[in-house]
Write an enzyme that holds these catalytic residues in place. Sequence first.
Site, PDB file in Angstrom:
ATOM      1  N   GLU A 190      -4.895 -27.420  75.258  1.00 33.81           N
ATOM      2  CA  GLU A 190      -5.530 -26.998  74.009  1.00 33.81           C
ATOM      3  C   GLU A 190      -5.857 -28.198  73.121  1.00 33.81           C
ATOM      4  O   GLU A 190      -5.007 -29.039  72.848  1.00 33.81           O
ATOM      5  CB  GLU A 190      -4.604 -26.039  73.261  1.00 33.81           C
ATOM      6  CG  GLU A 190      -5.246 -25.449  72.008  1.00 33.81           C
ATOM      7  CD  GLU A 190      -4.344 -24.443  71.318  1.00 33.81           C
ATOM      8  OE1 GLU A 190      -4.799 -23.843  70.329  1.00 33.81           O
ATOM      9  OE2 GLU A 190      -3.190 -24.255  71.751  1.00 33.81           O
ATOM     10  N   GLY A 196      -1.753 -18.818  66.512  1.00 34.31           N
ATOM     11  CA  GLY A 196      -0.929 -18.554  65.339  1.00 34.31           C
ATOM     12  C   GLY A 196      -0.960 -19.702  64.349  1.00 34.31           C
ATOM     13  O   GLY A 196      -1.176 -20.857  64.711  1.00 34.31           O
ATOM     14  N   LYS A 230      -8.560 -18.031  65.880  1.00 36.51           N
ATOM     15  CA  LYS A 230      -7.664 -17.841  64.744  1.00 36.51           C
ATOM     16  C   LYS A 230      -8.487 -17.271  63.598  1.00 36.51           C
ATOM     17  O   LYS A 230      -9.507 -17.857  63.208  1.00 36.51           O
ATOM     18  CB  LYS A 230      -7.008 -19.150  64.327  1.00 36.51           C
ATOM     19  CG  LYS A 230      -6.015 -19.686  65.342  1.00 36.51           C
ATOM     20  CD  LYS A 230      -5.423 -21.010  64.894  1.00 36.51           C
ATOM     21  CE  LYS A 230      -4.401 -21.513  65.906  1.00 36.51           C
ATOM     22  NZ  LYS A 230      -3.913 -22.876  65.569  1.00 36.51           N
ATOM     23  N   SER A 281       4.896 -20.306  70.896  1.00 38.11           N
ATOM     24  CA  SER A 281       4.583 -21.718  70.719  1.00 38.11           C
ATOM     25  C   SER A 281       5.848 -22.465  70.336  1.00 38.11           C
ATOM     26  O   SER A 281       6.577 -22.057  69.431  1.00 38.11           O
ATOM     27  CB  SER A 281       3.523 -21.879  69.622  1.00 38.11           C
ATOM     28  OG  SER A 281       3.208 -23.247  69.414  1.00 38.11           O
ATOM     29  N   LYS A 305       3.951 -28.262  72.524  1.00 36.95           N
ATOM     30  CA  LYS A 305       3.202 -29.285  71.805  1.00 36.95           C
ATOM     31  C   LYS A 305       3.400 -30.647  72.477  1.00 36.95           C
ATOM     32  O   LYS A 305       4.517 -30.989  72.900  1.00 36.95           O
ATOM     33  CB  LYS A 305       3.676 -29.378  70.354  1.00 36.95           C
ATOM     34  CG  LYS A 305       3.484 -28.097  69.552  1.00 36.95           C
ATOM     35  CD  LYS A 305       2.026 -27.851  69.209  1.00 36.95           C
ATOM     36  CE  LYS A 305       1.863 -26.658  68.279  1.00 36.95           C
ATOM     37  NZ  LYS A 305       0.470 -26.441  67.853  1.00 36.95           N
ATOM     38  N   ASP A 320      -9.675 -25.156  69.889  1.00 37.48           N
ATOM     39  CA  ASP A 320      -9.035 -24.525  68.736  1.00 37.48           C
ATOM     40  C   ASP A 320      -9.726 -25.022  67.478  1.00 37.48           C
ATOM     41  O   ASP A 320     -10.686 -24.413  66.997  1.00 37.48           O
ATOM     42  CB  ASP A 320      -7.536 -24.867  68.748  1.00 37.48           C
ATOM     43  CG  ASP A 320      -6.763 -24.350  67.544  1.00 37.48           C
ATOM     44  OD1 ASP A 320      -7.369 -23.701  66.662  1.00 37.48           O
ATOM     45  OD2 ASP A 320      -5.558 -24.589  67.462  1.00 37.48           O
ATOM     46  N   LYS A 330       3.737 -22.130  75.116  1.00 33.11           N
ATOM     47  CA  LYS A 330       2.905 -23.274  74.733  1.00 33.11           C
ATOM     48  C   LYS A 330       3.807 -24.380  74.202  1.00 33.11           C
ATOM     49  O   LYS A 330       4.641 -24.148  73.330  1.00 33.11           O
ATOM     50  CB  LYS A 330       1.881 -22.873  73.661  1.00 33.11           C
ATOM     51  CG  LYS A 330       1.011 -24.037  73.204  1.00 33.11           C
ATOM     52  CD  LYS A 330      -0.146 -23.572  72.339  1.00 33.11           C
ATOM     53  CE  LYS A 330       0.266 -23.284  70.918  1.00 33.11           C
ATOM     54  NZ  LYS A 330      -0.891 -22.962  70.059  1.00 33.11           N
ATOM     55  N   ASP A 343      -0.496 -28.055  73.983  1.00 33.95           N
ATOM     56  CA  ASP A 343      -1.354 -28.135  72.801  1.00 33.95           C
ATOM     57  C   ASP A 343      -1.231 -29.530  72.218  1.00 33.95           C
ATOM     58  O   ASP A 343      -0.150 -29.976  71.827  1.00 33.95           O
ATOM     59  CB  ASP A 343      -0.922 -27.091  71.769  1.00 33.95           C
ATOM     60  CG  ASP A 343      -1.827 -27.058  70.542  1.00 33.95           C
ATOM     61  OD1 ASP A 343      -2.841 -27.783  70.529  1.00 33.95           O
ATOM     62  OD2 ASP A 343      -1.514 -26.309  69.602  1.00 33.95           O
TER      63      ASP A 343
END
Length: 368
Positions: free
Chosen positions: A214, A291, A263, A136, A164, A239, A162, A189
């Site tokens: 996400e 994570g 998670k 990420s 952001k 998520d 991934k 994400d």
Amino acid sequence: MKLEQITVRYIKMPMKAPFTTSFGTIDEKELLLIEAIDQSGTVGWGEAVAFVAPWYTEETVKTTWHMLEDFLIPILLHKEVGHPDEVSALFSSIRRNCMAKSSIEGAVWDIYAQQTKQSLAQALGGDKEQIEVGVSVGIQSSAEALIDLLKGHVNKGYKRVKVKIKPGHDVEIIRAIRAEMPDLPLMVDANSAYSLSDMDVLQQLDAFNLLMIEQPLAVDDIVDHAKLQRKLKTPICLDESITSYEDARKAIELGSCGVINIKIGRVGGLTEARRIHDLCKENNIPVWCGGMLEAGIGRAHNIALTSLSNFVLPGDTAGSSHYWYEDIITPEVIVEDGYIHVPQTAGIGYTPNMKVIDKLTISKKVYQ
């Protein structure tokens, strides 16, 4: 087993590089470590993954300690527990506070695995000897800096990246990545930064062959995610919206997502995480392990969970050296060509490094 002593440690770990999301920037991680000892002297470890501020969920490091000290430890200490699954039932009168519950339940799972002479992965029902790993990447200062970082991760063998995103930092960034890296296994994400009014922006992301988007919408929403999913070709991954088996069941029934990120801390522990995994497998919904910038103990639990069969997408469990100058376990978690070996020794498979833990500890308290 019967827990006779529980130690809570508050530690602070400096990060190698700041990690930026739509919520803000983190340059050090504060967390709680849970050390539980049962009547036979077996020691189990758990990690509380809440952040210092309630921007991911309502929990924080301090509220986690409050819940442990005033509610969860008194419920569990000196109580006979035959199997870790019983911990969820013991805590059922306490609403939410999933990260607090997970931290101590994880220590119970570690003890159970050791006493039954199984790895934690085997105790959970996992059968993989190695797991695929993604990484990420936080928001960077420019598209060029982000692409350079991504190329470095690809060269290290990571199987998925991934990125952001947030409003104003989305379509053009992804367009730039795809121009340079058209075949990169890529997902984005949003950490709940968008609303249905941003439908046109999110639909533009369909052009970039993403693995998933996400959590684009609100943390407590599954209805609008269902509306959005019907308008998108790209699978939505939920998520923050999934905090329990029941959340997952309802999201699947509504068609709110095509993928679920599990998670451990967010859903209240390994027992609930496994239940969600099994539900998703029954409904052909792939899952992966997200994570929370875990230190070594939490990272070890993630590795064990990811050994279950329906974790078919690479997770965020990068190696220790990706985040930390020095991790709190030996050996540290190592990624080799995009894979992590799943420990086969009894328990979590890693040894807490007490020298490092003591150096990083701000405060601790023993409960007997």
